[in-house]
Motif scaffolding. Structure first.
Motif, short mmCIF file in Angstrom:
data_model
loop_
_atom_site.label_atom_id
_atom_site.label_comp_id
_atom_site.label_asym_id
_atom_site.label_seq_id
_atom_site.Cartn_x
_atom_site.Cartn_y
_atom_site.Cartn_z
N ILE A 47 0.85 -1.18 0.00
CA ILE A 47 0.00 0.00 0.00
C ILE A 47 0.89 1.23 0.00
O ILE A 47 1.76 1.38 0.86
N TYR A 48 0.66 2.15 -0.97
CA TYR A 48 1.45 3.39 -1.09
C TYR A 48 0.52 4.58 -1.16
O TYR A 48 -0.35 4.60 -2.00
N SER A 53 -3.59 10.82 4.58
CA SER A 53 -4.59 11.73 5.13
C SER A 53 -5.89 11.58 4.35
O SER A 53 -5.88 11.12 3.20
N PRO A 54 -7.02 11.98 4.95
CA PRO A 54 -8.27 11.97 4.19
C PRO A 54 -8.11 12.78 2.89
O PRO A 54 -7.48 13.83 2.87
N GLY A 55 -8.67 12.25 1.81
CA GLY A 55 -8.57 12.89 0.51
C GLY A 55 -7.42 12.39 -0.36
O GLY A 55 -7.36 12.69 -1.54
N THR A 56 -6.51 11.62 0.22
CA THR A 56 -5.34 11.12 -0.49
C THR A 56 -5.71 9.94 -1.39
O THR A 56 -6.51 9.10 -1.01
N HIS A 57 -5.12 9.89 -2.58
CA HIS A 57 -5.27 8.73 -3.45
C HIS A 57 -4.23 7.69 -3.04
O HIS A 57 -3.06 8.01 -2.89
N VAL A 58 -4.68 6.45 -2.84
CA VAL A 58 -3.82 5.37 -2.37
C VAL A 58 -3.72 4.32 -3.48
O VAL A 58 -4.71 3.98 -4.12
N THR A 59 -2.50 3.81 -3.71
CA THR A 59 -2.26 2.77 -4.71
C THR A 59 -1.91 1.48 -3.99
O THR A 59 -1.11 1.50 -3.05
N VAL A 93 2.40 -8.28 -11.48
CA VAL A 93 1.89 -7.38 -10.46
C VAL A 93 0.56 -6.79 -10.94
O VAL A 93 0.45 -6.36 -12.08
N VAL A 94 -0.45 -6.80 -10.05
CA VAL A 94 -1.71 -6.11 -10.34
C VAL A 94 -1.78 -4.88 -9.46
O VAL A 94 -1.25 -4.86 -8.34
N VAL A 95 -2.43 -3.83 -9.98
CA VAL A 95 -2.46 -2.53 -9.31
C VAL A 95 -3.88 -1.99 -9.29
O VAL A 95 -4.63 -2.17 -10.25
N GLY A 96 -4.23 -1.32 -8.21
CA GLY A 96 -5.52 -0.64 -8.09
C GLY A 96 -5.37 0.61 -7.25
O GLY A 96 -4.35 0.80 -6.57
N GLN A 97 -6.38 1.48 -7.31
CA GLN A 97 -6.34 2.73 -6.54
C GLN A 97 -7.71 3.00 -5.92
O GLN A 97 -8.74 2.58 -6.44
N PHE A 98 -7.67 3.72 -4.81
CA PHE A 98 -8.88 4.25 -4.19
C PHE A 98 -8.52 5.54 -3.49
O PHE A 98 -7.34 5.86 -3.31
N ARG A 99 -9.55 6.30 -3.11
CA ARG A 99 -9.34 7.58 -2.43
C ARG A 99 -9.82 7.45 -0.98
O ARG A 99 -10.90 6.92 -0.73
N VAL A 100 -9.01 7.94 -0.05
CA VAL A 100 -9.39 7.93 1.36
C VAL A 100 -10.48 8.97 1.56
O VAL A 100 -10.29 10.14 1.22
N LEU A 125 -3.59 0.14 6.10
CA LEU A 125 -3.42 1.55 5.78
C LEU A 125 -3.63 2.33 7.06
O LEU A 125 -4.62 2.13 7.76
N THR A 126 -2.70 3.22 7.37
CA THR A 126 -2.84 4.09 8.54
C THR A 126 -3.33 5.45 8.05
O THR A 126 -2.70 6.06 7.20
N VAL A 127 -4.46 5.88 8.60
CA VAL A 127 -5.00 7.19 8.27
C VAL A 127 -4.60 8.13 9.38
O VAL A 127 -4.77 7.83 10.56
N LYS A 128 -4.04 9.27 8.98
CA LYS A 128 -3.62 10.28 9.97
C LYS A 128 -4.36 11.57 9.66
O LYS A 128 -4.82 11.79 8.54
N HIS A 129 -4.46 12.41 10.68
CA HIS A 129 -5.08 13.72 10.48
C HIS A 129 -4.12 14.63 9.74
O HIS A 129 -2.91 14.53 9.90
N ARG A 130 -4.67 15.51 8.96
CA ARG A 130 -3.84 16.51 8.28
C ARG A 130 -3.31 17.50 9.29
O ARG A 130 -3.96 17.80 10.29
N ASN A 131 -2.14 18.03 8.98
CA ASN A 131 -1.63 19.14 9.79
C ASN A 131 -2.45 20.36 9.43
O ASN A 131 -2.77 20.57 8.26
N PRO A 132 -2.81 21.18 10.41
CA PRO A 132 -3.62 22.35 10.08
C PRO A 132 -2.86 23.29 9.16
O PRO A 132 -1.65 23.46 9.29
N SER A 133 -3.59 23.87 8.22
CA SER A 133 -2.97 24.85 7.32
C SER A 133 -3.56 26.21 7.63
O SER A 133 -4.66 26.32 8.15
#
Length: 179
Positions: A47-48, A53-59, A93-100, A125-133
């Motif tokens: 998993i990459y 963070s939420p909103g990230t595309h994961v492969t 190798v097989v590959v897929g993607q999804f969005r958090v 997959l570890t989901v972390k909170h975004r750093n505040p911007s």
């Protein structure tokens, strides 16, 4: 006494010889059991990025589906639903993607893949909170940004100090030559 020693020696050598021939067969059976169990056990799912963070595309990718294989990924644990895995440019190798999803909470979520060949793969997959911007509202002040009046006053003080320093150095230099 010699007869008893010969009897024990002969027995020990016979047991050792039988053990030497039996060990490779036992090892081979153990190897076959492991290979057969791999057909039904989870294999590695890469998993990459592994932390997102939420909103990230994961492969995700795996070798479990085999050459020209396909599979269906399951990211329902974090609310992302199912996704397809297709053959990639890398051999076997097989590959897929999804969005958090944006609403997912921080934590570790299991992602799995079911291949057309019956094999499965799993990873975390570890989901972390975004750093505040933006600006941090601390209530103390000073975190909003520079005030143009303060910047102008600071620049004026620095300019005055520079002019005063030059004036003092010239005065000293001219006074030193006069004596």
């Amino acid at each position: 006494m010699r007869t008893l020693a010969r009897l024990f020696t002969g027995t020990a050598l016979t047991v050792a010889a039988i053990g030497a021939f039996a060990a490779p067969a036992a090892y081979a059976d153990n190897e076959n059991d492991r290979e057969n169990n791999n057909d039904h056990s989870f294999q590695s799912l890469e998993i990459y990025p592994s932390s997102a963070s939420p909103g990230t595309h994961v492969t995700v990718n795996t070798l479990a589906c085999g050459k020209h294989g396909h599979g269906v990924g399951d990211a329902n644990s974090l609310g992302a639903g199912e996704f397809q895995l297709e053959p990639s440019t890398h051999k076997e190798v097989v590959v897929g993607q999804f969005r958090v999803p944006e609403h997912v909470k921080a934590g570790t979520y299991g992602i799995s893949v079911a291949c057309d060949n019956g094999k499965t793969a799993r990873g975390d997959l570890t989901v972390k909170h975004r750093n505040p911007s933006g600006h941090v509202q601390t209530g103390v002040g000073g975190s909003i940004g520079p005030d143009s009046t303060q910047v102008t006053a600071g620049a004026a003080v620095l300019a005055a100090a520079a002019v005063g320093g030059v004036w003092l150095l010239r005065r000293r230099a001219s006074g030193a030559q006069g004596h």
